[in-house]
Write a protein that holds these residues in place. Structure first.
Motif, short mmCIF file in Angstrom:
data_model
loop_
_atom_site.label_atom_id
_atom_site.label_comp_id
_atom_site.label_asym_id
_atom_site.label_seq_id
_atom_site.Cartn_x
_atom_site.Cartn_y
_atom_site.Cartn_z
N TRP A 45 38.10 -47.99 -9.18
CA TRP A 45 39.14 -48.15 -10.29
C TRP A 45 38.29 -48.35 -11.66
CZ3 TRP A 45 37.75 -51.63 -6.39
CH2 TRP A 45 36.78 -52.66 -6.58
N LYS A 46 37.07 -48.28 -11.56
CA LYS A 46 36.34 -48.25 -12.88
C LYS A 46 35.61 -46.94 -12.99
CE LYS A 46 34.67 -52.97 -12.77
NZ LYS A 46 33.59 -53.90 -12.87
N LYS A 47 35.47 -46.52 -14.37
CA LYS A 47 34.85 -45.28 -14.88
C LYS A 47 33.53 -44.93 -14.08
CE LYS A 47 34.69 -42.77 -18.88
NZ LYS A 47 34.67 -42.75 -20.25
N GLU A 48 32.77 -45.83 -13.82
CA GLU A 48 31.33 -45.60 -13.09
C GLU A 48 31.64 -45.70 -11.52
OE1 GLU A 48 31.70 -48.75 -14.70
OE2 GLU A 48 31.30 -47.98 -16.45
N GLY A 49 32.47 -45.90 -11.14
CA GLY A 49 33.11 -45.64 -9.65
C GLY A 49 33.37 -44.34 -9.54
N ILE A 50 34.06 -43.72 -10.41
CA ILE A 50 34.51 -42.28 -10.22
C ILE A 50 33.24 -41.39 -10.46
CG2 ILE A 50 35.80 -40.42 -11.41
CD1 ILE A 50 37.56 -42.39 -9.72
N LYS A 51 32.38 -41.92 -11.26
CA LYS A 51 30.82 -41.10 -11.36
C LYS A 51 30.37 -41.28 -10.04
CE LYS A 51 30.31 -41.65 -16.43
NZ LYS A 51 29.43 -42.02 -17.37
N THR A 52 30.34 -42.24 -9.41
CA THR A 52 29.64 -42.47 -8.14
C THR A 52 30.17 -41.63 -7.15
OG1 THR A 52 28.93 -44.87 -8.64
CG2 THR A 52 29.07 -44.32 -6.32
N LEU A 53 31.54 -41.61 -7.14
CA LEU A 53 32.20 -40.74 -6.18
C LEU A 53 31.96 -39.20 -6.43
CD1 LEU A 53 34.20 -40.73 -3.72
CD2 LEU A 53 36.06 -40.77 -5.39
N SER A 54 31.87 -38.96 -7.61
CA SER A 54 31.69 -37.33 -7.93
C SER A 54 30.49 -37.09 -7.37
CB SER A 54 31.84 -37.24 -9.52
OG SER A 54 33.14 -37.36 -10.06
N GLY A 55 29.29 -38.10 -7.72
CA GLY A 55 27.88 -38.06 -7.12
C GLY A 55 27.54 -37.96 -5.72
N LEU A 56 28.56 -38.53 -4.90
CA LEU A 56 28.45 -38.70 -3.46
C LEU A 56 28.96 -37.19 -3.00
CD1 LEU A 56 28.53 -40.08 -0.84
CD2 LEU A 56 30.82 -40.54 -1.22
N PHE A 57 30.10 -36.74 -3.86
CA PHE A 57 30.22 -35.22 -3.29
C PHE A 57 29.42 -34.46 -3.43
CE2 PHE A 57 34.88 -36.80 -4.18
CZ PHE A 57 35.35 -37.04 -2.76
N PHE A 58 28.62 -34.68 -4.80
CA PHE A 58 27.66 -33.60 -5.10
C PHE A 58 26.70 -33.58 -3.77
CE2 PHE A 58 23.34 -32.93 -6.89
CZ PHE A 58 23.32 -31.50 -7.21
N ARG A 59 25.99 -34.77 -3.45
CA ARG A 59 25.06 -34.92 -2.52
C ARG A 59 25.46 -34.62 -1.12
NH1 ARG A 59 25.01 -39.70 -5.39
NH2 ARG A 59 26.12 -40.98 -3.67
N PRO A 63 31.56 -29.03 -3.65
CA PRO A 63 31.85 -29.16 -5.05
C PRO A 63 33.14 -29.85 -5.41
CG PRO A 63 31.99 -26.88 -4.09
CD PRO A 63 31.52 -27.67 -2.90
N LEU A 64 33.15 -30.20 -6.76
CA LEU A 64 34.40 -30.93 -7.13
C LEU A 64 35.68 -30.06 -7.05
CD1 LEU A 64 33.02 -33.10 -10.26
CD2 LEU A 64 33.38 -33.57 -7.77
N ASN A 65 35.46 -28.55 -7.04
CA ASN A 65 36.77 -27.69 -7.11
C ASN A 65 37.17 -27.74 -5.56
OD1 ASN A 65 34.88 -26.12 -5.74
ND2 ASN A 65 35.15 -24.32 -6.98
N GLN A 66 36.52 -28.25 -4.52
CA GLN A 66 36.95 -28.11 -3.23
C GLN A 66 37.71 -29.56 -2.68
OE1 GLN A 66 36.74 -25.55 -0.84
NE2 GLN A 66 36.43 -24.43 -2.73
N ILE A 67 37.45 -30.73 -3.57
CA ILE A 67 37.78 -31.76 -3.07
C ILE A 67 39.43 -32.10 -3.05
CG2 ILE A 67 35.69 -33.00 -3.50
CD1 ILE A 67 36.95 -34.29 -6.07
N HIS A 68 39.82 -31.14 -3.97
CA HIS A 68 41.46 -31.25 -4.01
C HIS A 68 42.09 -30.33 -2.93
CE1 HIS A 68 41.20 -33.56 -7.66
NE2 HIS A 68 40.34 -32.57 -8.22
N LYS A 69 41.56 -29.72 -2.16
CA LYS A 69 42.09 -28.97 -0.86
C LYS A 69 42.14 -29.91 0.52
CE LYS A 69 39.93 -24.44 -2.24
NZ LYS A 69 39.45 -23.45 -1.73
N LYS A 70 43.11 -29.56 0.99
CA LYS A 70 43.32 -30.57 2.14
C LYS A 70 42.10 -29.78 3.07
CE LYS A 70 48.19 -31.14 1.98
NZ LYS A 70 48.60 -32.53 2.42
N TRP A 71 41.81 -30.84 4.16
CA TRP A 71 40.99 -30.84 4.93
C TRP A 71 41.01 -29.49 5.72
CZ3 TRP A 71 36.00 -32.32 5.80
CH2 TRP A 71 35.23 -32.16 6.68
N LYS A 72 42.05 -29.06 6.31
CA LYS A 72 42.34 -27.72 7.25
C LYS A 72 42.15 -26.63 6.01
CE LYS A 72 47.50 -28.04 6.51
NZ LYS A 72 48.66 -28.12 7.15
#
Length: 106
Positions: A45-59, A63-72
């Motif tokens: 819910w905080k800006k830093e949390g969104i950055k942390t989540l983006s960093g998690l996807f990177f690690r 890529p961020l362009n894939q996180i909006h796709k359904k798992w299947k």
């Protein structure tokens, strides 16, 4: 060890699944945001949390362009990256990760 069985006329497999809520039905982003465990740990819910989540996807290797796709619909290479790196990143965040058994209908 047999990891499948018939339930009526349906073939059902037993497989390990990660603890993200409804990952098979949602996008990666929706699964993380709607998981109380990750939402609280990352303070999304905080800006830093969104950055942390983006960093998690990177690690994890998604890529961020894939996180909006359904798992299947996620490309196989990114699914594989996610499955390989997810448990390690959970450990780094101090989240107890344990794959849970789940049943999949094919």
């Amino acid at each position: 060890k047999k990891n499948f069985f018939f339930f009526g006329k349906e073939l059902v497999f037993n497989e390990k699944e990660n603890p993200l809520d409804l990952l098979k039905h949602w996008t990666l982003l929706e699964s993380f945001v709607n998981s109380p465990l990750f939402a609280i740990k990352m303070r999304i819910w905080k800006k830093e949390g969104i950055k942390t989540l983006s960093g998690l996807f990177f690690r994890i290797g998604v890529p961020l362009n894939q996180i909006h796709k359904k798992w299947k619909n996620l490309e196989k290479v990114f699914k594989r990256n996610f499955q390989i790196n997810f448990a390690l990143e959970c450990k780094n965040l101090g989240i107890d990760f344990e794959a849970v058994s789940s049943f999949v209908n094919f």
